[in-house]
Enzyme design. Structure first.
Site, short mmCIF file in Angstrom:
data_model
loop_
_atom_site.label_atom_id
_atom_site.label_comp_id
_atom_site.label_asym_id
_atom_site.label_seq_id
_atom_site.Cartn_x
_atom_site.Cartn_y
_atom_site.Cartn_z
N GLY A 150 0.67 -1.21 -0.01
CA GLY A 150 0.01 0.02 -0.02
C GLY A 150 0.75 1.21 0.16
CB CYS A 151 0.05 4.45 -1.08
SG CYS A 151 -1.65 5.03 -0.07
CE1 TYR A 152 -1.28 8.37 3.96
CE2 TYR A 152 -3.27 6.63 3.86
CZ TYR A 152 -2.84 8.24 3.80
OH TYR A 152 -3.57 8.94 3.65
#
Lengths: 347, 347, 347, 347
Positions: A150-152
């Site tokens: 995921g991005c975070y």
């Protein structure tokens, strides 16, 4: 020239799907062989994304047609929908690179707790690799399924991993204050992402309850050698792209800021896509936007004995499509930066 | 109608000065009697701020001329320049409301450490009141000098004061992750605030070294009954106005989130300008912009036993000119919201 | 103090309705007695607009309940829905100020052509006044229904009226290139106003086909003494608020730019809310935002003998709610700027 | 692989220079051999542009050192400084691609009128080609000096050329209403480009007096076969990148909108970088940002017999660095899209 591999994108009309299209069109080793969309089946993608006008691209089909003949399938779907795609890829021999959350968590218990769903095909998960290249490159080459982070979690893990691995910080009390551009919320319309209500504002959301939390903890627990529980608070930032995370942790070392910073430089010395800021400079989004880079700055607040890290990525590139292509490059033995070596513009 | 008081603004062409002009022009109890500017002496303010065209306003003069006959003098100057103004006000009997930092810190030692300057006229400081109305209203009425709080400290103190006063949180380990709109950096030109480099980005600055740190700590130490040291990291946010602070502290109570939230509601029940968000809603900048309100939301992360507070103000209003007028209203016995009762627009 | 009049807002949860609420709450001569909303009947308005927290406001009801006892009714509805409200106001004796388009066009033929609807109650229309105060103030005092002008037409008419009235320009070939902030598109969600697709972009829409065209032409035909047909092209501008129109017309005079500009100054000399820029300065949105001002700049391109006008307003204030209140003030004999004298901030 | 050519950038630290660096770093046929900067000589470019961290780039030198050994020299300088560079390139045999204005105007008289300067070396100008590839590709191959078109002129000429060439419009009365992102104003600090004053606003500037006017007229006069005088009004748009021009001209044809639009499609049928929007769709900036594309939409306002064109480019790419590289590719016989084939992202 080597023969190009065939790539299909399942869920091509979400933002991550469209970003994959954008980057794969100019990837020298790839031919886009199929695009699927539930909402827009039968249309041309340039009807939804007019930025793709006058580019020859396959018509949007259903997933089954899109993945026919593909060597690699990128799935960019709401959670809970990737297992059936994974099964079909397993049958056809295509590599699945899943940009969703379904194969990221090793623990079915954690997956169930946060996503309210079970693993329907547990055996599939055994072949899945959590594919953050800078940390787990070797495993990626042998993956059966690539779980794209995921991005975070990408920004958080790259920033915190060296500190935990080197024992620079205490393992409890870590706080991640994250800010993400609005593309992170996707293409679907909401009042929150309506221009006049997102613009000229900022606010926290899903405080202490965002589904990226267990994913971040999984990687950092691995680094720390024990279970990490941390605070993660995301904010909706009025920019299109980019994530900035400011991370706070209590120091557990007597090392100086210069020594700690140097340890970060050394840790990522051979990594093209991770850059440590010079002393005294904070990482900022504009220096990574629309690139696959992750910029990290290292700070120490002596008054409170706190390590402060700032970590920036483009949520759509290093946080999604770019990293997925980086993983594809690693798996297929291409140059790791092939097709994703564009520099950030800075303005 | 009561006779209007005469107000002078020293440093009228900085952003805080111009915001004072904007709000005082329509204040029913005030007449603007003087405006000073070092850079633009002799000009009309509408040459610098064309938004003030066709409004009758005094010509910009030097400070001495501007404050003649004034009943109240607002000083909005770089730090280190307010003491001479304070002396003149003491002589003329005018109230000084200082929007700068010179009279905010009670400890000369702390002032010297952070501002690299001593108190030249220590006796003046004895009559100064740190004028955060919701916390110190009574003292303001008898002030000789009103030290108007800084923008970040206003948002931080209003959010943390009830928690510390009520013993809800531990006194060490408090972390303030603050984001401010670009007007907070003022009217002066810098590369950092050049549109193409501030827009579509965010970055931390002065990490652990911002001069608002001791000011925040001073108020919170008062609430806690002991010296508070905390982590304060500001970020430059790509909006014109507004501050959002997400604040993290370890819980020191068994109270539920509902009980804690209710304690906040009760603490500010009679305060027009402080509003506590409903359960589950995060404070956001757009709900306070261009108003004197401070919105606070209260969250608990049970997994880590952390109290999380979000606090939002408009940095130019509640964080500067609006609060200064609120203080003036209190001192002169006007309705506290007189001239500053405008509602935020939300969009 | 004079007794306050009672105001109801029908359609209170659209952006124009919410802006009326915001401005009327602090209007000294008005009490908000009713708020209606089809979508949110039964809710508190602060549930939809959290910026209105802790302000005492009536619960949202249906229109019939909202307008009971009202002295003035503001209607902010999609077109085609105002006639029934007008009838009820006629019965109850309340003044209707209609922010929609239903009573703006005198010609039913034009209304039908552009809005695809007829006048169901033609007699109601006879008492309607097109209420642009600076041009038609006297008529407003005797209006039975006040048709509040559209946002684009306000900026266009105020800019072009003096030129046409004075014969400065040719009556054909006028071109209006208009740019509007995203609030102009309202609160409803669309892909076009989704933050990542509106931000960092601009585009024309409804080219030559926007419904404000006949309204602009109606006022200008009146000024010109003959039917005006012009080109009107609006653009969606990535700001929350504000309209800028750059207007092009062929000169039909030998007067110098200074003489023309002076004629504009003279035309609006007694108008508080219309300001002509100094020579060489272009009107800009930031100088009028969140105020009731209209700033106009006058330019001549000698090479092509073209008059160029730039006209700026806040679309939600002078282009909607502010002008509606200005009209109410005129009708009820209040000070014309009562409750709408706030200055623009400039930043 | 073919040997790479050596490229130098004179004026590498302005925005156009930095954009050249960004694009040339990943150009497969180019090696950056020199970078010059007057302001930052001796520094590394990543000190000014931290987005270029960890990329191997030459140290900033003076122009003479930078262009040594270069096969192609890109000059991105304030006007009036390119002739000496051109002379040196003539001596060394390097191709000069000038991104400034010095070699764009064929008429010294016009250059003098608009730029207040003469041609010091007139013979140099004889070998200069105004290098808008889609219109003048053949001449570029034989150029001695490549005069890279300005940003506004690129968008204007590509949009208007087919209409004039085909006689669709009258030759007088053309109006160009242009909007440009703030990078168009460069890296230098001004009050106008200070974030809080550019953000949430728009305004016209240099009304009828912008130096791109004669450049636009030069190309269009060529298309029309006679001298064109037109109105050109640029606006500062609150986005980082992109130009949108809405262009108005009186129709001089009986052709339908569909026929006119088809003529545009046909005119650019073989051009990769020029795209005509489908019927009824307006060109918008977000569909071209950070790419070398120019999107054009064709509209007809029948009520006023007006052709309306919308033309969008990225001012830093197709309007500067990208087009310069396109010209280099043409000159050196590389694929025309080599290194500049990145797609726009759309968000």
């Amino acid at each position: 020239m080597t023969k190009k591999i065939k790539a299909a994108i399942v869920g091509a009309t979400g933002y991550a799907g469209a970003e994959l299209v954008r980057l794969l069109v100019t990837h020298p080793m790839v031919e886009i062989s199929g695009l699927s969309s539930v909402s827009f089946e039968g249309k041309e993608i340039c009807e939804i994304y007019p930025n793709f006008k006058k580019i020859g691209l396959p018509t949007l089909t259903d997933a089954d047609h899109a993945i026919e003949d593909a060597d690699v399938v990128f799935a960019s779907l709401p959670h809970g929908l990737s297992e059936p795609i994974a099964e079909k890829c397993a049958e056809s021999g295509a590599l699945l690179i899943d940009l969703g959350a379904d194969f990221r968590l090793e623990s079915e218990e954690e997956y169930s707790e946060w996503y309210k769903k079970t693993f329907d095909k547990p055996t599939l998960h055994e072949g899945a690799v959590y594919a953050l290249p800078e940390l787990f490159r070797e495993k990626i080459k042998d993956a059966k399924i690539i779980a794209n982070p995921g991005c975070y979690p990408t920004a958080a893990a790259l920033a915190l991993y060296p500190a935990l691995k080197n024992g620079f910080i205490e393992k409890s009390g870590i706080i991640i204050d994250a800010k993400s551009g609005v593309t992170g919320a996707g293409r679907s319309l909401t009042q929150t992402t309506h221009y006049p209500e997102a613009n000229e504002s900022i606010s926290a959301y899903k405080v202490g309850a965002h589904r990226h939390t267990p994913e971040i903890e999984q990687t950092l627990s691995y680094a720390a050698g024990e279970k990490i529980n941390l605070v993660f608070v995301p904010h909706l930032l009025p920019v299109n792209r980019g994530i900035e995370e400011t991370i706070y942790a209590r120091l557990a070392t007597d090392k100086s800021i210069d020594e700690i910073r140097q340890a970060y430089v050394d840790f990522y010395i051979d990594e093209q896509f991770v850059r440590i800021e010079p002393s005294g400079v904070s990482a900022q989004i504009r220096n990574v936007t629309r690139s696959n880079y992750c910029d990290i700055s290292v700070h120490v607040d002596k008054r409170t004995n706190t390590l402060i890290l700032c970590s920036c990525i483009d949520n759509m590139v290093k946080g999604a499509a770019g990293q997925a292509i980086q993983n594809m490059n690693i798996y297929f033995g291409f140059e790791e930066d092939c097709g994703i070596d564009m520099l950030p513009a800075g303005f």
